[in-house]
Write a protein that holds these residues in place. Structure first.
Motif, PDB file in Angstrom:
ATOM      1  N   MET A   1      83.424  -0.122 140.693  1.00 29.94           N
ATOM      2  CA  MET A   1      82.119  -0.218 140.090  1.00 29.94           C
ATOM      3  C   MET A   1      81.979   0.911 139.078  1.00 29.94           C
ATOM      4  O   MET A   1      82.313   2.051 139.367  1.00 29.94           O
ATOM      5  CB  MET A   1      81.034  -0.108 141.156  1.00 29.94           C
ATOM      6  CG  MET A   1      79.645  -0.139 140.571  1.00 29.94           C
ATOM      7  SD  MET A   1      78.317   0.006 141.794  1.00 29.94           S
ATOM      8  CE  MET A   1      78.569  -1.475 142.716  1.00 29.94           C
ATOM      9  N   LYS A   2      81.497   0.576 137.899  1.00 29.81           N
ATOM     10  CA  LYS A   2      81.292   1.584 136.853  1.00 29.81           C
ATOM     11  C   LYS A   2      79.807   1.934 136.766  1.00 29.81           C
ATOM     12  O   LYS A   2      78.954   1.061 136.675  1.00 29.81           O
ATOM     13  CB  LYS A   2      81.763   1.056 135.504  1.00 29.81           C
ATOM     14  CG  LYS A   2      81.661   2.092 134.379  1.00 29.81           C
ATOM     15  CD  LYS A   2      82.059   1.526 133.038  1.00 29.81           C
ATOM     16  CE  LYS A   2      83.555   1.413 132.920  1.00 29.81           C
ATOM     17  NZ  LYS A   2      83.964   1.026 131.548  1.00 29.81           N
ATOM     18  N   LEU A   3      79.531   3.230 136.806  1.00 33.55           N
ATOM     19  CA  LEU A   3      78.175   3.746 136.701  1.00 33.55           C
ATOM     20  C   LEU A   3      78.086   4.582 135.437  1.00 33.55           C
ATOM     21  O   LEU A   3      78.860   5.524 135.253  1.00 33.55           O
ATOM     22  CB  LEU A   3      77.849   4.598 137.931  1.00 33.55           C
ATOM     23  CG  LEU A   3      76.466   5.227 138.006  1.00 33.55           C
ATOM     24  CD1 LEU A   3      76.041   5.362 139.454  1.00 33.55           C
ATOM     25  CD2 LEU A   3      76.367   6.547 137.295  1.00 33.55           C
ATOM     26  N   LEU A   4      77.149   4.240 134.574  1.00 33.13           N
ATOM     27  CA  LEU A   4      76.901   5.010 133.354  1.00 33.13           C
ATOM     28  C   LEU A   4      75.738   5.958 133.604  1.00 33.13           C
ATOM     29  O   LEU A   4      74.688   5.544 134.079  1.00 33.13           O
ATOM     30  CB  LEU A   4      76.552   4.085 132.194  1.00 33.13           C
ATOM     31  CG  LEU A   4      77.585   3.050 131.771  1.00 33.13           C
ATOM     32  CD1 LEU A   4      77.046   2.204 130.628  1.00 33.13           C
ATOM     33  CD2 LEU A   4      78.883   3.722 131.369  1.00 33.13           C
ATOM     34  N   TYR A   5      75.946   7.221 133.287  1.00 29.13           N
ATOM     35  CA  TYR A   5      74.865   8.192 133.421  1.00 29.13           C
ATOM     36  C   TYR A   5      74.715   8.947 132.105  1.00 29.13           C
ATOM     37  O   TYR A   5      75.691   9.227 131.420  1.00 29.13           O
ATOM     38  CB  TYR A   5      75.098   9.146 134.600  1.00 29.13           C
ATOM     39  CG  TYR A   5      76.244  10.094 134.427  1.00 29.13           C
ATOM     40  CD1 TYR A   5      76.044  11.364 133.892  1.00 29.13           C
ATOM     41  CD2 TYR A   5      77.537   9.734 134.781  1.00 29.13           C
ATOM     42  CE1 TYR A   5      77.102  12.241 133.719  1.00 29.13           C
ATOM     43  CE2 TYR A   5      78.596  10.608 134.620  1.00 29.13           C
ATOM     44  CZ  TYR A   5      78.370  11.856 134.084  1.00 29.13           C
ATOM     45  OH  TYR A   5      79.419  12.720 133.913  1.00 29.13           O
ATOM     46  N   PRO A   6      73.484   9.262 131.729  1.00 30.43           N
ATOM     47  CA  PRO A   6      73.244   9.914 130.444  1.00 30.43           C
ATOM     48  C   PRO A   6      73.590  11.400 130.482  1.00 30.43           C
ATOM     49  O   PRO A   6      73.374  12.078 131.490  1.00 30.43           O
ATOM     50  CB  PRO A   6      71.743   9.718 130.219  1.00 30.43           C
ATOM     51  CG  PRO A   6      71.180   9.614 131.590  1.00 30.43           C
ATOM     52  CD  PRO A   6      72.244   8.961 132.436  1.00 30.43           C
ATOM     53  N   THR A   7      74.123  11.870 129.385  1.00 29.42           N
ATOM     54  CA  THR A   7      74.426  13.293 129.282  1.00 29.42           C
ATOM     55  C   THR A   7      73.149  14.130 129.194  1.00 29.42           C
ATOM     56  O   THR A   7      73.198  15.343 129.372  1.00 29.42           O
ATOM     57  CB  THR A   7      75.316  13.578 128.054  1.00 29.42           C
ATOM     58  OG1 THR A   7      74.683  13.048 126.887  1.00 29.42           O
ATOM     59  CG2 THR A   7      76.685  12.957 128.225  1.00 29.42           C
ATOM     60  N   SER A   8      72.000  13.479 128.968  1.00 32.79           N
ATOM     61  CA  SER A   8      70.722  14.194 128.914  1.00 32.79           C
ATOM     62  C   SER A   8      70.192  14.526 130.303  1.00 32.79           C
ATOM     63  O   SER A   8      69.234  15.272 130.450  1.00 32.79           O
ATOM     64  CB  SER A   8      69.681  13.346 128.174  1.00 32.79           C
ATOM     65  OG  SER A   8      69.467  12.118 128.866  1.00 32.79           O
ATOM     66  N   LEU A  11      73.333  16.261 136.125  1.00 37.56           N
ATOM     67  CA  LEU A  11      73.824  15.564 137.299  1.00 37.56           C
ATOM     68  C   LEU A  11      75.077  16.261 137.808  1.00 37.56           C
ATOM     69  O   LEU A  11      76.007  16.514 137.049  1.00 37.56           O
ATOM     70  CB  LEU A  11      74.153  14.110 136.933  1.00 37.56           C
ATOM     71  CG  LEU A  11      74.680  13.206 138.017  1.00 37.56           C
ATOM     72  CD1 LEU A  11      73.639  13.020 139.121  1.00 37.56           C
ATOM     73  CD2 LEU A  11      75.061  11.848 137.432  1.00 37.56           C
ATOM     74  N   ASP A  12      75.078  16.571 139.085  1.00 39.49           N
ATOM     75  CA  ASP A  12      76.251  17.174 139.707  1.00 39.49           C
ATOM     76  C   ASP A  12      77.175  16.042 140.143  1.00 39.49           C
ATOM     77  O   ASP A  12      77.081  15.547 141.261  1.00 39.49           O
ATOM     78  CB  ASP A  12      75.830  18.036 140.888  1.00 39.49           C
ATOM     79  CG  ASP A  12      77.016  18.654 141.611  1.00 39.49           C
ATOM     80  OD1 ASP A  12      78.146  18.617 141.072  1.00 39.49           O
ATOM     81  OD2 ASP A  12      76.811  19.171 142.726  1.00 39.49           O
TER      82      ASP A  12
END
Length: 68
Positions: A1-8, A11-12
């Motif tokens: 599963m691919k999760l995209l998280y924003p660099t803004s 997040l640890d």
């Protein structure tokens, strides 16, 4: 599963290491790159309305959208 998280978003990512998720950072100031449109999870934070609309139309495998 691919999760995209924003660099803004601060997040640890090490805290979720070991789970069966492929973590991919993305820049909220530009459209999500073509190589990430297969993502199933999208974390939104400070995205523009234009980028969210673009993501909704291009990310066909999305199963979950999280907005902190």
């Amino acid at each position: 599963m691919k999760l995209l998280y924003p660099t803004s978003l601060k997040l640890d990512v090490n805290s979720i290491d070991g789970f069966s998720v492929a973590l991919q950072p993305y820049d909220v100031k530009v459209p999500i790159p073509e190589e990430h449109i297969d993502a199933e999870v999208l974390v939104t934070w400070t995205n523009t309305a234009e980028n969210l609309k673009d993501a909704a139309s291009r990310l066909k495998n999305l199963r979950w959208i999280q907005s902190p």
